[in-house]
Design a protein around this motif. Structure first.
Motif, PDB file in Angstrom:
ATOM      1  N   VAL A  59       0.862  -1.175   0.000  1.00 33.39           N
ATOM      2  CA  VAL A  59       0.000   0.000   0.000  1.00 33.39           C
ATOM      3  C   VAL A  59       0.898   1.225   0.000  1.00 33.39           C
ATOM      4  N   ARG A  60       0.707   2.092  -0.993  1.00 28.07           N
ATOM      5  CA  ARG A  60       1.488   3.336  -1.065  1.00 28.07           C
ATOM      6  C   ARG A  60       0.681   4.460  -0.433  1.00 28.07           C
ATOM      7  N   SER A  61       1.272   5.115   0.558  1.00 25.76           N
ATOM      8  CA  SER A  61       0.611   6.244   1.221  1.00 25.76           C
ATOM      9  C   SER A  61       0.727   7.492   0.355  1.00 25.76           C
ATOM     10  N   ALA A  62       0.060   8.536   0.772  1.00 28.89           N
ATOM     11  CA  ALA A  62       0.106   9.801   0.041  1.00 28.89           C
ATOM     12  C   ALA A  62       1.528  10.360  -0.025  1.00 28.89           C
ATOM     13  N   SER A  63       2.358  10.017   0.964  1.00 29.78           N
ATOM     14  CA  SER A  63       3.744  10.504   0.976  1.00 29.78           C
ATOM     15  C   SER A  63       4.650   9.687   0.049  1.00 29.78           C
ATOM     16  N   GLY A  64       4.108   8.603  -0.519  1.00 25.89           N
ATOM     17  CA  GLY A  64       4.895   7.769  -1.428  1.00 25.89           C
ATOM     18  C   GLY A  64       5.526   6.556  -0.776  1.00 25.89           C
ATOM     19  N   ARG A  65       5.437   6.443   0.540  1.00 26.03           N
ATOM     20  CA  ARG A  65       5.995   5.291   1.248  1.00 26.03           C
ATOM     21  C   ARG A  65       5.137   4.066   0.980  1.00 26.03           C
ATOM     22  N   ILE A  66       5.788   2.907   0.761  1.00 21.99           N
ATOM     23  CA  ILE A  66       5.052   1.664   0.513  1.00 21.99           C
ATOM     24  C   ILE A  66       5.206   0.734   1.708  1.00 21.99           C
ATOM     25  N   GLY A  67       4.086   0.337   2.264  1.00 24.88           N
ATOM     26  CA  GLY A  67       4.057  -0.670   3.318  1.00 24.88           C
ATOM     27  C   GLY A  67       3.741  -2.010   2.671  1.00 24.88           C
ATOM     28  N   ILE A  68       4.605  -2.977   2.872  1.00 24.13           N
ATOM     29  CA  ILE A  68       4.458  -4.284   2.234  1.00 24.13           C
ATOM     30  C   ILE A  68       3.440  -5.126   2.995  1.00 24.13           C
ATOM     31  N   LEU A  69       2.443  -5.639   2.268  1.00 25.94           N
ATOM     32  CA  LEU A  69       1.436  -6.535   2.843  1.00 25.94           C
ATOM     33  C   LEU A  69       1.852  -7.992   2.689  1.00 25.94           C
ATOM     34  N   ALA A  70       2.484  -8.318   1.565  1.00 27.92           N
ATOM     35  CA  ALA A  70       2.899  -9.697   1.293  1.00 27.92           C
ATOM     36  C   ALA A  70       4.032  -9.675   0.275  1.00 27.92           C
ATOM     37  N   ALA A  71       4.901 -10.676   0.355  1.00 26.31           N
ATOM     38  CA  ALA A  71       6.006 -10.812  -0.595  1.00 26.31           C
ATOM     39  C   ALA A  71       6.096 -12.275  -1.017  1.00 26.31           C
ATOM     40  N   SER A  72       6.418 -12.484  -2.265  1.00 27.07           N
ATOM     41  CA  SER A  72       6.517 -13.847  -2.784  1.00 27.07           C
ATOM     42  C   SER A  72       7.933 -14.392  -2.639  1.00 27.07           C
ATOM     43  N   GLU A  73       8.052 -15.671  -2.843  1.00 26.85           N
ATOM     44  CA  GLU A  73       9.358 -16.294  -3.025  1.00 26.85           C
ATOM     45  C   GLU A  73       9.805 -15.978  -4.445  1.00 26.85           C
ATOM     46  N   GLU A  74      11.057 -16.204  -4.754  1.00 26.84           N
ATOM     47  CA  GLU A  74      11.526 -16.015  -6.129  1.00 26.84           C
ATOM     48  C   GLU A  74      10.954 -17.096  -7.031  1.00 26.84           C
ATOM     49  N   THR A  75      10.725 -16.715  -8.282  1.00 25.80           N
ATOM     50  CA  THR A  75      10.294 -17.658  -9.302  1.00 25.80           C
ATOM     51  C   THR A  75      11.043 -17.318 -10.582  1.00 25.80           C
ATOM     52  N   VAL A  76      11.131 -18.272 -11.491  1.00 27.85           N
ATOM     53  CA  VAL A  76      11.842 -18.063 -12.749  1.00 27.85           C
ATOM     54  C   VAL A  76      10.841 -18.101 -13.889  1.00 27.85           C
ATOM     55  N   THR A  77      10.905 -17.104 -14.754  1.00 25.91           N
ATOM     56  CA  THR A  77      10.038 -17.103 -15.924  1.00 25.91           C
ATOM     57  C   THR A  77      10.557 -18.121 -16.933  1.00 25.91           C
ATOM     58  N   PRO A  78       9.689 -18.650 -17.775  1.00 23.19           N
ATOM     59  CA  PRO A  78      10.124 -19.625 -18.780  1.00 23.19           C
ATOM     60  C   PRO A  78      11.158 -19.021 -19.725  1.00 23.19           C
ATOM     61  N   ALA A  79      11.960 -19.904 -20.304  1.00 22.63           N
ATOM     62  CA  ALA A  79      12.970 -19.478 -21.271  1.00 22.63           C
ATOM     63  C   ALA A  79      12.312 -18.923 -22.528  1.00 22.63           C
ATOM     64  N   GLU A  80      13.064 -18.162 -23.277  1.00 19.25           N
ATOM     65  CA  GLU A  80      12.571 -17.554 -24.519  1.00 19.25           C
ATOM     66  C   GLU A  80      12.293 -18.615 -25.582  1.00 19.25           C
ATOM     67  N   GLU A  81      13.108 -19.676 -25.596  1.00 24.86           N
ATOM     68  CA  GLU A  81      13.004 -20.718 -26.624  1.00 24.86           C
ATOM     69  C   GLU A  81      12.872 -22.084 -25.957  1.00 24.86           C
ATOM     70  N   PRO A  82      12.359 -23.055 -26.683  1.00 32.33           N
ATOM     71  CA  PRO A  82      12.272 -24.417 -26.125  1.00 32.33           C
ATOM     72  C   PRO A  82      13.657 -24.956 -25.798  1.00 32.33           C
ATOM     73  N   SER A  83      13.690 -25.899 -24.903  1.00 31.91           N
ATOM     74  CA  SER A  83      14.947 -26.540 -24.522  1.00 31.91           C
ATOM     75  C   SER A  83      15.578 -27.258 -25.724  1.00 31.91           C
ATOM     76  N   SER A  84      16.875 -27.215 -25.787  1.00 31.26           N
ATOM     77  CA  SER A  84      17.588 -27.919 -26.874  1.00 31.26           C
ATOM     78  C   SER A  84      17.632 -29.423 -26.609  1.00 31.26           C
ATOM     79  N   GLU A  85      17.203 -29.841 -25.437  1.00 33.35           N
ATOM     80  CA  GLU A  85      17.198 -31.261 -25.078  1.00 33.35           C
ATOM     81  C   GLU A  85      15.999 -31.999 -25.661  1.00 33.35           C
ATOM     82  N   GLY A  86      15.062 -31.307 -26.226  1.00 32.50           N
ATOM     83  CA  GLY A  86      13.876 -31.956 -26.797  1.00 32.50           C
ATOM     84  C   GLY A  86      12.909 -32.386 -25.707  1.00 32.50           C
ATOM     85  N   TRP A  87      12.020 -33.295 -26.073  1.00 31.53           N
ATOM     86  CA  TRP A  87      11.005 -33.797 -25.143  1.00 31.53           C
ATOM     87  C   TRP A  87      11.651 -34.652 -24.079  1.00 31.53           C
ATOM     88  N   VAL A  88      11.153 -34.527 -22.892  1.00 32.09           N
ATOM     89  CA  VAL A  88      11.680 -35.327 -21.782  1.00 32.09           C
ATOM     90  C   VAL A  88      10.693 -36.398 -21.442  1.00 32.09           C
TER      91      VAL A  88
END
Length: 93
Positions: free
Chosen positions: A64-93
């Motif tokens: 939540v960002r207050s009028a002064s611009g300060r952000i109070g965090i309500l929740a934070a996630s764990e890290e995650t990785v977005t999928p690669a741009e291209e399919p794996s070179s290993e083919g189907w698993v």
């Protein structure tokens, strides 16, 4: 895709604490870069997020960002990785 499960009462309390400020979803790159920030409607329970790079570690913060611009965090996630741009070179698993 990000989602959270706060009660209506919890969201109203957060809104009141921030003086009626904005609900924001920040996307942060694990390497310290900024992935983006979106202002959300107060009733939102989830949001689709577009990120700038594939194959990158991200984490999210809901706050939540207050009028002064300060952000109070309500929740934070764990890290995650977005999928690669291209399919794996290993083919189907």
């Amino acid at each position: 895709y990000a989602h959270w499960d706060f009660t209506d009462r919890q969201m109203e309390e957060a809104k009141g604490t921030a003086g009626g400020g904005e609900l924001v979803l920040r996307i942060l790159m694990a390497d310290g870069g900024k992935g983006g920030e979106e202002v959300l409607p107060w009733g939102a329970r989830s949001w689709f997020v577009h990120v700038p790079r594939a194959g990158t570690r991200y984490r999210a913060e809901l706050g939540v960002r207050s009028a002064s611009g300060r952000i109070g965090i309500l929740a934070a996630s764990e890290e995650t990785v977005t999928p690669a741009e291209e399919p794996s070179s290993e083919g189907w698993v």
